[in-house]
Design a protein around this motif. Structure first.
Motif, PDB file in Angstrom:
ATOM      1  N   GLU A 132       0.735  -1.263   0.178  1.00 27.24           N
ATOM      2  CA  GLU A 132       0.013  -0.067  -0.047  1.00 27.24           C
ATOM      3  C   GLU A 132       0.887   1.216  -0.013  1.00 27.24           C
ATOM      4  O   GLU A 132       1.866   1.290   0.739  1.00 27.24           O
ATOM      5  CB  GLU A 132      -0.928   0.094   1.143  1.00 27.24           C
ATOM      6  N   GLU A 153       2.368   4.884   0.792  1.00 23.23           N
ATOM      7  CA  GLU A 153       2.352   5.558   2.070  1.00 23.23           C
ATOM      8  C   GLU A 153       1.457   6.638   2.240  1.00 23.23           C
ATOM      9  O   GLU A 153       0.970   6.970   3.279  1.00 23.23           O
ATOM     10  CB  GLU A 153       3.424   6.228   2.245  1.00 23.23           C
ATOM     11  N   LEU A 208      -1.675   6.605   1.015  1.00 18.99           N
ATOM     12  CA  LEU A 208      -3.190   6.039   0.781  1.00 18.99           C
ATOM     13  C   LEU A 208      -3.875   5.943   2.173  1.00 18.99           C
ATOM     14  O   LEU A 208      -3.274   5.043   2.969  1.00 18.99           O
ATOM     15  CB  LEU A 208      -3.003   4.991  -0.106  1.00 18.99           C
ATOM     16  N   SER A 209      -4.516   6.695   2.636  1.00 18.18           N
ATOM     17  CA  SER A 209      -4.999   6.750   3.963  1.00 18.18           C
ATOM     18  C   SER A 209      -6.369   5.455   4.009  1.00 18.18           C
ATOM     19  O   SER A 209      -6.736   5.126   3.004  1.00 18.18           O
ATOM     20  CB  SER A 209      -5.784   7.924   4.325  1.00 18.18           C
ATOM     21  N   ASN A 210      -6.540   5.015   5.312  1.00 20.60           N
ATOM     22  CA  ASN A 210      -7.528   4.214   5.445  1.00 20.60           C
ATOM     23  C   ASN A 210      -8.944   4.291   5.131  1.00 20.60           C
ATOM     24  O   ASN A 210      -9.922   3.709   5.116  1.00 20.60           O
ATOM     25  CB  ASN A 210      -7.439   3.684   7.021  1.00 20.60           C
ATOM     26  N   GLN A 241      -9.789   5.649   2.218  1.00 18.92           N
ATOM     27  CA  GLN A 241     -10.304   5.492   0.935  1.00 18.92           C
ATOM     28  C   GLN A 241     -10.140   3.864   0.529  1.00 18.92           C
ATOM     29  O   GLN A 241      -9.390   3.774  -0.193  1.00 18.92           O
ATOM     30  CB  GLN A 241      -8.994   6.264   0.260  1.00 18.92           C
ATOM     31  N   PRO A 242     -11.167   3.188   1.206  1.00 21.21           N
ATOM     32  CA  PRO A 242     -10.882   1.685   0.729  1.00 21.21           C
ATOM     33  C   PRO A 242     -11.333   1.556  -0.778  1.00 21.21           C
ATOM     34  O   PRO A 242     -10.707   0.719  -1.297  1.00 21.21           O
ATOM     35  CB  PRO A 242     -12.112   1.191   1.478  1.00 21.21           C
ATOM     36  N   LYS A 288      -7.849   2.056  -2.577  1.00 23.87           N
ATOM     37  CA  LYS A 288      -6.906   1.162  -2.000  1.00 23.87           C
ATOM     38  C   LYS A 288      -7.422  -0.189  -2.778  1.00 23.87           C
ATOM     39  O   LYS A 288      -6.533  -0.910  -3.471  1.00 23.87           O
ATOM     40  CB  LYS A 288      -6.962   0.699  -0.637  1.00 23.87           C
ATOM     41  N   GLU A 289      -8.593  -0.321  -2.996  1.00 27.71           N
ATOM     42  CA  GLU A 289      -9.114  -1.747  -3.712  1.00 27.71           C
ATOM     43  C   GLU A 289      -8.651  -1.634  -5.315  1.00 27.71           C
ATOM     44  O   GLU A 289      -8.258  -2.435  -5.855  1.00 27.71           O
ATOM     45  CB  GLU A 289     -10.673  -1.668  -3.572  1.00 27.71           C
ATOM     46  N   PHE A 325      -6.292   0.197  -6.512  1.00 31.70           N
ATOM     47  CA  PHE A 325      -4.850   0.059  -6.538  1.00 31.70           C
ATOM     48  C   PHE A 325      -4.526  -1.307  -6.561  1.00 31.70           C
ATOM     49  O   PHE A 325      -3.495  -1.740  -7.193  1.00 31.70           O
ATOM     50  CB  PHE A 325      -4.118   1.096  -5.406  1.00 31.70           C
ATOM     51  N   ASP A 326      -4.916  -2.051  -5.609  1.00 25.42           N
ATOM     52  CA  ASP A 326      -4.711  -3.532  -5.313  1.00 25.42           C
ATOM     53  C   ASP A 326      -5.009  -4.327  -6.517  1.00 25.42           C
ATOM     54  O   ASP A 326      -4.374  -5.197  -7.140  1.00 25.42           O
ATOM     55  CB  ASP A 326      -5.235  -4.148  -4.205  1.00 25.42           C
ATOM     56  N   VAL A 354      -7.848   5.110 -10.760  1.00 26.47           N
ATOM     57  CA  VAL A 354      -6.998   5.509  -9.521  1.00 26.47           C
ATOM     58  C   VAL A 354      -6.579   6.713  -9.405  1.00 26.47           C
ATOM     59  O   VAL A 354      -6.676   7.575  -8.589  1.00 26.47           O
ATOM     60  CB  VAL A 354      -5.761   4.382  -9.285  1.00 26.47           C
TER      61      VAL A 354
END
Length: 190
Positions: free
Chosen positions: A54, A56, A58-60, A62-63, A66-67, A69-70, A91
């Motif tokens: 993840e 650095e 990318l805050s929690n 912003q699910p 993050k999804e 991005f992954d 993204v």
């Protein structure tokens, strides 16, 4: 005669056991890492130093980002570049200042031989975070394909200066040596 053979055999067995005991003792004195190896999770065969973790910034909270991005990273790692580009674009719509996304987009574009776009992606990442080591790695790859060896060498040297990833540093040193030799050869040929 049989007793001499038996005595020789016994002596040989004792010497073998003594040797095995000495080797075992010596091995027990070695650090555990030497015997088992380091438990590092590096992908030695990966072509590009992309971000698998993840980012650095990318805050929690912003699910969805993050999804995305992954998923984009997974597609990129599985060589599904066209689908990966679509997700990297999403993204970047959500967060256009995410250097990791620009770098990964650059590597995807590089794989598709879209060199101009890849160069812009790497440069954008470096604009947002000048210490983004893998941005310089990607930029060096672009310059090498454009036959801009002095620029490729400069970018790879910057990568080596900034990076702490030993596997990619080894690959970078190899590329750097190859490009320097190629540059020497080009300068010697009229």
């Amino acid at each position: 005669m049989a007793s001499k053979k038996l005595a020789s055999l016994s002596k040989l067995i004792l010497i073998s056991l003594f040797f095995i005991a000495i080797v075992g003792l010596l091995l027990s004195l070695l650090p555990r890492e030497v015997l088992e190896g380091h438990n590092r999770n590096f992908d030695e065969f990966a072509k590009i130093p992309s971000y698998q973790a993840e980012p650095e910034n990318l805050s929690n909270d912003q699910p969805a980002l993050k999804e995305l991005f992954d998923k984009a990273t997974l597609l990129m790692q599985n060589n599904q570049y066209d689908q990966s580009i679509a997700l990297w674009q999403q993204v970047l719509i959500i967060n256009s200042k995410l250097p990791e996304a620009h770098v990964n987009m650059g590597f995807v574009l590089l794989e598709l031989n879209r060199l101009g776009e890849a160069q812009k992606s790497f440069e954008m990442a470096l604009e947002f975070r000048p210490e983004q080591a893998n941005g310089y790695y990607g930029l060096a790859e672009v310059y090498e394909q454009l036959n801009m060896l002095p620029e490729a060498i400069g970018s790879m040297r910057t990568f080596l200066h900034l990076s702490n990833n030993e596997i990619y540093k080894t690959k970078a040193r190899s590329a750097l040596w190859e490009w320097q030799e190629k540059l020497k050869q080009n300068q010697q040929d009229p």
